[in-house]
Design a protein around this motif. Structure first.
Motif, PDB file in Angstrom:
ATOM      1  N   THR A  71       0.959  -1.115   0.048  1.00 60.91           N
ATOM      2  CA  THR A  71      -0.075  -0.065  -0.176  1.00 60.91           C
ATOM      3  C   THR A  71       0.775   1.150   0.023  1.00 60.91           C
ATOM      4  N   TYR A  72       0.483   1.898  -0.971  1.00 62.72           N
ATOM      5  CA  TYR A  72       1.230   3.357  -0.960  1.00 62.72           C
ATOM      6  C   TYR A  72       0.225   4.535  -0.722  1.00 62.72           C
ATOM      7  N   TRP A  73       0.803   5.481  -0.092  1.00 62.81           N
ATOM      8  CA  TRP A  73       0.202   6.946  -0.125  1.00 62.81           C
ATOM      9  C   TRP A  73       0.839   7.967  -1.182  1.00 62.81           C
ATOM     10  N   ILE A 107      -7.813  10.013  -0.429  1.00 60.38           N
ATOM     11  CA  ILE A 107      -7.601   9.883   1.323  1.00 60.38           C
ATOM     12  C   ILE A 107      -7.177  11.419   1.626  1.00 60.38           C
ATOM     13  N   PRO A 110      -2.042  12.338   4.658  1.00 58.06           N
ATOM     14  CA  PRO A 110      -1.806  11.553   5.716  1.00 58.06           C
ATOM     15  C   PRO A 110      -0.757  12.429   6.679  1.00 58.06           C
ATOM     16  N   TRP A 129      -4.199  13.296  -2.503  1.00 61.62           N
ATOM     17  CA  TRP A 129      -3.797  12.057  -1.943  1.00 61.62           C
ATOM     18  C   TRP A 129      -4.575  10.536  -2.117  1.00 61.62           C
ATOM     19  N   SER A 131      -4.697   6.496  -1.497  1.00 56.63           N
ATOM     20  CA  SER A 131      -4.138   5.066  -1.059  1.00 56.63           C
ATOM     21  C   SER A 131      -4.219   4.299  -2.382  1.00 56.63           C
ATOM     22  N   THR A 133      -3.069   0.450  -3.436  1.00 58.05           N
ATOM     23  CA  THR A 133      -2.746  -1.002  -3.116  1.00 58.05           C
ATOM     24  C   THR A 133      -2.664  -1.809  -4.404  1.00 58.05           C
ATOM     25  N   ARG A 158       5.551   4.398   0.643  1.00 62.80           N
ATOM     26  CA  ARG A 158       4.938   3.259   0.982  1.00 62.80           C
ATOM     27  C   ARG A 158       4.603   3.034   2.484  1.00 62.80           C
ATOM     28  N   ALA A 159       3.514   2.779   2.810  1.00 62.47           N
ATOM     29  CA  ALA A 159       3.034   2.636   4.132  1.00 62.47           C
ATOM     30  C   ALA A 159       2.869   1.338   4.480  1.00 62.47           C
ATOM     31  N   THR A 165       3.804  -2.505   8.605  1.00 63.78           N
ATOM     32  CA  THR A 165       3.427  -1.091   8.467  1.00 63.78           C
ATOM     33  C   THR A 165       4.488  -0.247   8.835  1.00 63.78           C
TER      34      THR A 165
END
Length: 195
Positions: A71-73, A107, A110, A129, A131, A133, A158-159, A165
């Motif tokens: 998962t990327y922000w 989103i 963050p 932004w 999210s 995946t 990358r979250a 995480t």
């Protein structure tokens, strides 16, 4: 037992331990010996990078056949509309073929550390932004996907990788975990004759 390091890779750091051009590398941050990256994160991307001292675990994390979700922000130029999000979710056609379907949603920004240097922002173009995946890891894939739907990536963090995480890690910090891996079964010999 396998050792795993969760590392928050800062912007501008290479996902390797040495560099002939003397650019910042993992060696500037990680002093534990015997660890190797399980996958890569581009120099201009930030966030979670996993390193391990175990070849089996490295393979399980990094190899595309395991389809480990990442998962990327992503901060992009402009605000993706319903069609752009649908394209990301269905798979985007790139030069090296269509991507697998991704999870994509807008989103709120963050809570992140400031990036050094900051992203370039244009006064008349808003940013948003996402999210995102994905379950594959092509070269610069997220950046190419957002560009393909008309929203160039400005910042990429990358979250999450699988269940690991970025939580609680500042840029340049790492956290160690010990994992108990099942022993791999011996390989069977193919082509044995039946009696």
């Amino acid at each position: 037992m396998a050792q795993l390091l969760l590392f928050n890779k800062p912007y501008g750091v290479l996902s390797q331990f040495t560099d002939a051009e003397n650019r910042p590398t993992l060696g500037h941050y990680i002093r534990d010996s015997g660890f190797y990256p399980a996958g890569r994160l581009d120099q201009d991307s930030e966030g979670l990078l996993l390193l391990t001292d175990d070849g089996q675990l490295q393979h399980q994390i990094a190899h595309p056949m395991h389809k480990l979700a990442k998962t990327y922000w992503v901060q992009v130029e402009g605000i993706p509309d319903v069609r752009a999000l649908a394209a990301l979710r269905q798979g985007v056609s790139l030069k090296d073929g269509k991507t697998r379907p991704a999870q994509a949603r807008l989103i709120a920004p963050p809570s992140l550390w400031p990036r050094n240097p900051p992203i370039r922002e244009r006064a008349n173009i808003p940013t948003q932004w996402l999210s995102l995946t994905i379950t594959e890891g092509r070269n610069r894939q997220v950046r190419r996907m957002t560009a393909a739907v008309g929203h160039p990536t400005l910042r990429l963090v990358r979250a999450q990788i699988g269940t690991w995480t970025l939580d609680g890690l500042a840029p340049g910090e790492s956290r160690r975990q010990t994992l108990h891996l099942p022993k791999m079964a011996p390989k069977t010999t193919r082509g044995r004759r039946r009696h």
